[in-house]
Design an enzyme around this catalytic site. Sequence first.
Site, mmCIF file in Angstrom:
data_model
loop_
_atom_site.group_PDB
_atom_site.id
_atom_site.type_symbol
_atom_site.label_atom_id
_atom_site.label_comp_id
_atom_site.label_asym_id
_atom_site.label_seq_id
_atom_site.Cartn_x
_atom_site.Cartn_y
_atom_site.Cartn_z
ATOM 1 C CG ASP A 1 -1.207 -5.580 -6.821
ATOM 2 O OD1 ASP A 1 -1.889 -6.250 -7.625
ATOM 3 O OD2 ASP A 1 -0.932 -5.970 -5.679
ATOM 4 C CG ASN B 1 -4.875 0.284 3.304
ATOM 5 O OD1 ASN B 1 -5.662 -0.202 2.501
ATOM 6 N ND2 ASN B 1 -3.814 0.964 2.933
ATOM 7 C CE LYS C 1 -10.726 5.138 0.849
ATOM 8 N NZ LYS C 1 -9.493 4.340 0.600
ATOM 9 N N GLY D 1 -18.934 7.547 -4.639
ATOM 10 C CA GLY D 1 -18.118 8.751 -4.549
ATOM 11 C C GLY D 1 -17.412 8.834 -3.212
ATOM 12 C CB ALA E 1 -0.934 -0.017 1.208
ATOM 13 N N GLY F 1 -5.554 -2.067 -5.516
ATOM 14 C CA GLY F 1 -4.705 -0.878 -5.603
ATOM 15 C C GLY F 1 -5.466 0.419 -5.770
ATOM 16 C CB ALA F 2 -9.006 1.239 -6.521
ATOM 17 N N GLY F 3 -7.605 1.956 -3.736
ATOM 18 C CA GLY F 3 -7.567 2.798 -2.544
ATOM 19 C C GLY F 3 -6.252 3.534 -2.398
ATOM 20 C CG ASP F 4 -2.802 1.261 -1.988
ATOM 21 O OD1 ASP F 4 -3.260 1.422 -0.841
ATOM 22 O OD2 ASP F 4 -2.411 0.165 -2.411
#
Length: 365
Positions: free
Chosen positions: A322, A169, A227, A232, A37, A283-286
């Site tokens: 990722d 996370n 989030k 959104g 992350a 990997g979208a959150g990172d």
Amino acid sequence: MEYVDVVTLGESMVTFVPTRPGRLADVPSFDRAIGGAESNVACALAALGHATRWVSRVGADGFGDHLLARIADHGVDVSAVHRDPARPTGIYFRTGADRATGAHEVVYYRAGSAASAMSVADVDQAAVRACRVLHLSGITAALSPQCRELLWHLTAPRAGGPLISFDVNFRPALWPERGEAAVLLELARRADLVFVGADEAEDAWGVTGGAEAIREALPEPGVLVVKDGERGATAFARGPLEGAGADTDTVTPGAPEPAATVGAVTHRVFEPAPRVHVVSTIGAGDAFAAGFLSATLRGLPVRQRLRYGHLAAAAALTASTDLAAPPGRGHADRLVALDAPAWGRLRLAPGWTQAERAPEEANPT
């Protein structure tokens, strides 16, 4: 130690992804990649033009060599990463299926890893603090008691220190005992900027009721970003806004708000996510955190910070790896500047980050 925009601290591992769909028990071979992350955030921010440093520990082994080389190739300073001759670099295997599906499998080999031995005593504190923003993650707190103590130390109030960014996370597999994840709430309360998913808040802390309920549980951070998946994200920013009716704040990296302002007026900004043809959510959150931090470093209004987060996340969502390259700054700036109706019409499909057409033509469906 050279001063940089952002320092990230945490474990990265070598990732093995099947070369074809199927269960881990059935696939015959794997491709090697990297995953982590905090290093993902550092790499994405470097691609967006920021000076970044990743701090961690890896083994004195080939996998450690690979991690350092790959992350450095992204333009990230890895000079403060320690090599541990007694502990291995962590690795993990995952299926190609998205994490949201029941078919997804992940098997970690990280117990006793070099990164799990990070501690207050052996991390270069000067390298960690020579930055505008220090970005941390709740994953690190789960690795070992000494890692948890390190995060507690780094999030302690300190005059003149960097802005502390914390991504909750929450990973259920890392917190097997009921109630253990409460430590993530305590760490988040010590940060200046916090990222958390509405689903994470419910799963980790039992907080339901949406963004407002999460803000009630986390009143301390100067900026809280909640989030909510494809719907959104909502940002709560404490302090004065720039201009009547504006949606910007005056939070400045490197100058955290004193605790005395906890009771100050909080402003709420919601920004819908663009519609995205999702390949994988990994990997979208990172990526979202990197986009938001990039816009924060540039002093952009809160609404634009959220849009940058959405666009960076969309780059990851439309890629199978990722770590996906974010859109170029010029391209992103044009999309971020769209009016609300045009933003609502965006349709982002695989390859959209390479498009340099007019913003409203960015891969419509």
